[in-house]
Design a protein around this motif. Structure first.
Motif, PDB file in Angstrom:
ATOM      1  N   ASP A  48      -2.099 -15.123 -25.945  1.00 44.18           N
ATOM      2  CA  ASP A  48      -1.095 -14.453 -26.768  1.00 44.18           C
ATOM      3  C   ASP A  48      -1.882 -13.544 -27.721  1.00 44.18           C
ATOM      4  O   ASP A  48      -2.290 -13.970 -28.807  1.00 44.18           O
ATOM      5  N   ARG A  50      -2.304 -11.513 -30.270  1.00 40.92           N
ATOM      6  CA  ARG A  50      -1.842 -10.978 -31.561  1.00 40.92           C
ATOM      7  C   ARG A  50      -2.401 -11.880 -32.651  1.00 40.92           C
ATOM      8  O   ARG A  50      -2.706 -13.043 -32.405  1.00 40.92           O
ATOM      9  N   GLY A  53      -1.536 -15.441 -32.858  1.00 40.12           N
ATOM     10  CA  GLY A  53      -1.419 -15.933 -31.488  1.00 40.12           C
ATOM     11  C   GLY A  53      -2.697 -16.664 -31.114  1.00 40.12           C
ATOM     12  O   GLY A  53      -3.580 -16.877 -31.945  1.00 40.12           O
ATOM     13  N   TYR A  72      -6.175 -16.437 -32.973  1.00 37.50           N
ATOM     14  CA  TYR A  72      -6.675 -15.145 -33.429  1.00 37.50           C
ATOM     15  C   TYR A  72      -6.419 -14.929 -34.916  1.00 37.50           C
ATOM     16  O   TYR A  72      -5.294 -15.057 -35.386  1.00 37.50           O
TER      17      TYR A  72
END
Length: 145
Positions: A48, A50, A53, A72
Motif C-alpha cells: 500500500d 502511501r 500504508g 511507510y
C-alpha cells in the motif's frame, strides 16, 4: 540507554533514480527482489504505497515461512523512502527504521540504505547487512533485465 545499531549499504545503479525508486513500491518488481532468496517462493506481496500504508511480503523457505512487514513514514519520489520495518522473529510493534536515499549520478544513480536497529537486535547485524546487500544485488539484476 544504548545507542542504536546503524548499518549502511550503498549501491550504484545504471538506471534512472525514478526506476530504482519505483521498484520498491511496485508489487510486480518487489516480489522479484525484496526479501526474495534463491531457494524461496514468494507467496504474499501486499504493498500500500502511501505514507501510513505499508507492506507485507512472505516467502516460503525450506526452514519455514519468513514474513517481512513495513509501514511507510516518508515517500518522496524519487529521492527518499523511509519505513518502519520488522521481520520474523520480531513481534508486532518491534520496529526498526530503514531509510533509502537515491541520488543522481552521471550514469544512473546511487542508492544509500540506512537501517537503524535497537541494540536488542545486535546479533542480527551481520545477517541484516548481508540480506540488504543481496536485495540490492537482486534489484540490479531485475533493472538490467
Amino acid at each position: 540507554m544504548s545507542e542504536p545499531i546503524v548499518l549502511t549499504v550503498t549501491r550504484d545503479f545504471a538506471a534512472p533514480a525514478e526506476r530504482v525508486f519505483d521498484a520498491w513500491l511496485d508489487p510486480a518488481d518487489a516480489v522479484r527482489f525484496l526479501f526474495a532468496t534463491p531457494d524461496g517462493e514468494m507467496i504474499r506481496c501486499e504493498i500500500d504505497p502511501r505514507v501510513g500504508g505499508g507492506f507485507t511480503l512472505t516467502e516460503r523457505r525450506p526452514g519455514g515461512d519468513a514474513e517481512h512487514r513495513g509501514r511507510y513514514l516518508e515517500i518522496d519520489r524519487p529521492r527518499r523512502l523511509v519505513f518502519l520495518f520488522a521481520a520474523d522473529p520480531a513481534e508486532e510493534g518491534e520496529w526498526t527504521r530503514v531509510s533509502i536515499d537515491i541520488a543522481d549520478v552521471s550514469d544512473g544513480c546511487t542508492l544509500t540504505l540506512t537501517h537503524e536497529m535497537d541494540p536488542q537486535w545486535a546479533a542480527y547485524e551481520a545477517q541484516t547487512r548481508k540480506g540488504w546487500t543481496m536485495i540490492l544485488e537482486s534489484l540490479t539484476r531485475i533493472l538490467e533485465s
